[in-house]
Structures are given as C-alpha cells and as structure tokens.
Design a protein around this motif. Structure first.
Motif, short mmCIF file in Angstrom:
data_model
loop_
_atom_site.label_atom_id
_atom_site.label_comp_id
_atom_site.label_asym_id
_atom_site.label_seq_id
_atom_site.Cartn_x
_atom_site.Cartn_y
_atom_site.Cartn_z
N GLY A 56 48.10 19.73 55.55
CA GLY A 56 48.01 18.62 54.71
C GLY A 56 49.37 18.00 54.21
O GLY A 56 49.28 17.04 53.31
N GLU A 59 49.56 14.46 54.39
CA GLU A 59 49.10 13.40 53.69
C GLU A 59 49.51 13.27 52.02
O GLU A 59 49.58 12.62 51.41
CB GLU A 59 47.57 13.76 53.77
CG GLU A 59 46.52 12.92 52.97
CD GLU A 59 46.80 11.40 53.53
OE1 GLU A 59 46.25 10.51 52.54
OE2 GLU A 59 47.06 11.23 54.65
N ILE A 60 49.83 14.51 51.60
CA ILE A 60 50.46 14.92 50.41
C ILE A 60 51.55 14.25 50.17
O ILE A 60 51.92 13.26 49.29
CB ILE A 60 50.44 16.47 50.22
CG1 ILE A 60 49.29 17.35 49.93
CG2 ILE A 60 51.45 16.95 48.89
CD1 ILE A 60 49.03 18.55 50.18
N LEU A 63 50.77 10.28 49.98
CA LEU A 63 50.30 10.18 48.74
C LEU A 63 51.60 9.89 47.70
O LEU A 63 51.72 9.28 46.68
CB LEU A 63 49.37 11.15 48.20
CG LEU A 63 48.07 10.74 47.29
CD1 LEU A 63 47.60 9.42 48.01
CD2 LEU A 63 47.11 11.84 47.22
N GLY A 81 43.85 13.28 43.71
CA GLY A 81 44.01 12.85 44.96
C GLY A 81 44.93 13.54 45.87
O GLY A 81 44.30 13.94 47.10
N ASP A 84 42.14 16.51 47.03
CA ASP A 84 41.30 15.97 47.82
C ASP A 84 41.80 15.97 49.27
O ASP A 84 41.26 16.10 50.38
CB ASP A 84 40.87 14.61 47.41
CG ASP A 84 39.83 14.80 46.34
OD1 ASP A 84 39.25 15.97 46.06
OD2 ASP A 84 39.65 13.74 45.59
N ALA A 85 43.18 15.24 49.28
CA ALA A 85 43.77 14.96 50.70
C ALA A 85 44.09 16.33 51.26
O ALA A 85 43.72 16.65 52.30
CB ALA A 85 45.10 14.43 50.46
N ASN A 88 40.53 17.99 52.70
CA ASN A 88 40.20 17.05 53.80
C ASN A 88 41.06 17.69 54.95
O ASN A 88 40.39 17.67 56.28
CB ASN A 88 40.34 15.51 53.77
CG ASN A 88 39.19 15.01 52.56
OD1 ASN A 88 38.20 15.70 52.43
ND2 ASN A 88 39.54 13.74 52.20
N ALA A 89 42.14 17.74 54.95
CA ALA A 89 43.37 18.37 55.95
C ALA A 89 42.80 19.78 56.34
O ALA A 89 42.82 20.20 57.49
CB ALA A 89 44.55 18.09 55.51
#
Length: 196
Positions: A56, A59-60, A63, A81, A84-85, A88-89
């Motif tokens: 992740g 994505e982190i 963001l 956020g 959640d990211a 999901n990852a």
C-alpha cells in the motif's frame, strides 16, 4: 505463552515471498489452537501478531502527495483515507495479506498506515544517529555537525522527482550514509582517548 496470558509477535517485510511461504501456515495453526489437555492450557487466541509491510505504500504516498499539493498540513491529515487505502492494498496487492487468506478468516483487527517520512523526519534520524556516534567517537571531523547532516541528506533519495518530498527508504539507510560521510572527513583521535 503458557506463563503469560498475552504474547506479541512482530513480523517485518511480510510482503516478501520468502516470508509468506511458511509464516501463514504457522500463524493459522496458532490462531486456531487451544487445548485444555495440557497441564497448563495454552490459548493462542490471545496472541497479538503485528505485520509490517510496504504493501500500500504507493497509494499512501499518492494520497500524502495529494494532500500536500492541496496545502493540507501533515498534522491535519485524517487517518481514514490512508487506512482505507492500506486495507484495500493489503487485500488486493501481490504479497498483501497473502491474497486474502488472513482477511477471509477475519483475522485482522486494525490496519495502521505509516506515512512517508519527509526531509525533516530524516534530518532528525541523521541527528540522532550522529549523536550516538559522537557519544562513542574517538575522532574529530573536518565538518560541523550541521554540515555532516546536510551531506548525509544529500545522499538520501527523495521522491517524487519533481518535488523531492518523501524519503524513498525512510531512515533505513541513514546509518550507512553517515558512516560513508564520516569515513571521508575523519581527522585525528580526540584528546584523552586511546586507540587499540
């Protein structure tokens, strides 16, 4: 875990294939293991497993960069956020919670995302490492501590290329980079210390 009701195990780099191969089988065994037949019953359901991973991170970082570009101060970031990211990852990326084997059994309780380290954080790491070296040093150096810290920071890789906000490796390489700089600027032993 027989003398202590609770135990904690920390596993690093769980996104790496060599860690995943046997670790999951062992953990699943312990999370389902409980028997009263032993003289001292062992209940591994009270065991805490902490998994550290780079899952992740992309994505982190995306963001964090988005918030930074919107002039939102790091201290004002909300965890939702990022959590959640990361969750999901962890469930979808290769290496993330072993393709759902842990999450399918509802074994995870929390996802705690770690934000990327900024230059100021890495500077603190360098300063602390330098202070540790200075405590045990036997040498004087050609540069001031501030100049040493600046030179080490110059060797650390930051991203994204157009902004250079976040350390690619966090503080992991600080010790190596500091040793490299100190080796090149070492002068004489400090008075009162002897060499062996």
């Amino acid at each position: 875990t027989s003398t202590c009701e609770h135990a904690t195990f920390i596993f690093d780099e769980v996104d790496k294939p060599y860690v995943q191969s046997l670790l999951l089988e062992i953990i699943l065994h312990y999370t389902h293991f409980y028997t009263e037949r032993y003289p001292i019953p062992i209940d591994f359901r009270k065991t805490i497993f902490i998994f550290l991973s780079n899952t992740g991170a992309t994505e982190i970082n995306r963001l964090a960069l988005k918030y930074n570009s919107a002039s939102i101060n790091r201290e004002a970031f909300t965890i939702t956020g990022f959590r959640d990211a990361f969750a999901n990852a962890a469930r979808s990326e290769p290496g993330g919670l072993w393709h759902g084997l842990l999450s399918n059994r509802n074994l995870e309780t929390f996802f705690v995302p770690f934000l990327p380290l900024e230059r100021s954080h890495v500077r603190t790491c360098v300063q602390r490492q330098l202070a540790t070296v200075r405590k045990n040093e036997e040498y004087q150096y050609k540069l001031s501590d501030n100049d040493i810290v600046a030179k080490v920071l110059d060797l650390i890789e930051f991203s994204p290329p157009d902004a250079l906000l976040y350390s690619v490796s966090g503080c992991k390489k600080v010790s190596q980079k500091l040793d490299f700089i100190l080796e090149g600027i070492r002068m004489t032993p400090v008075k009162g210390k002897t060499e062996f």
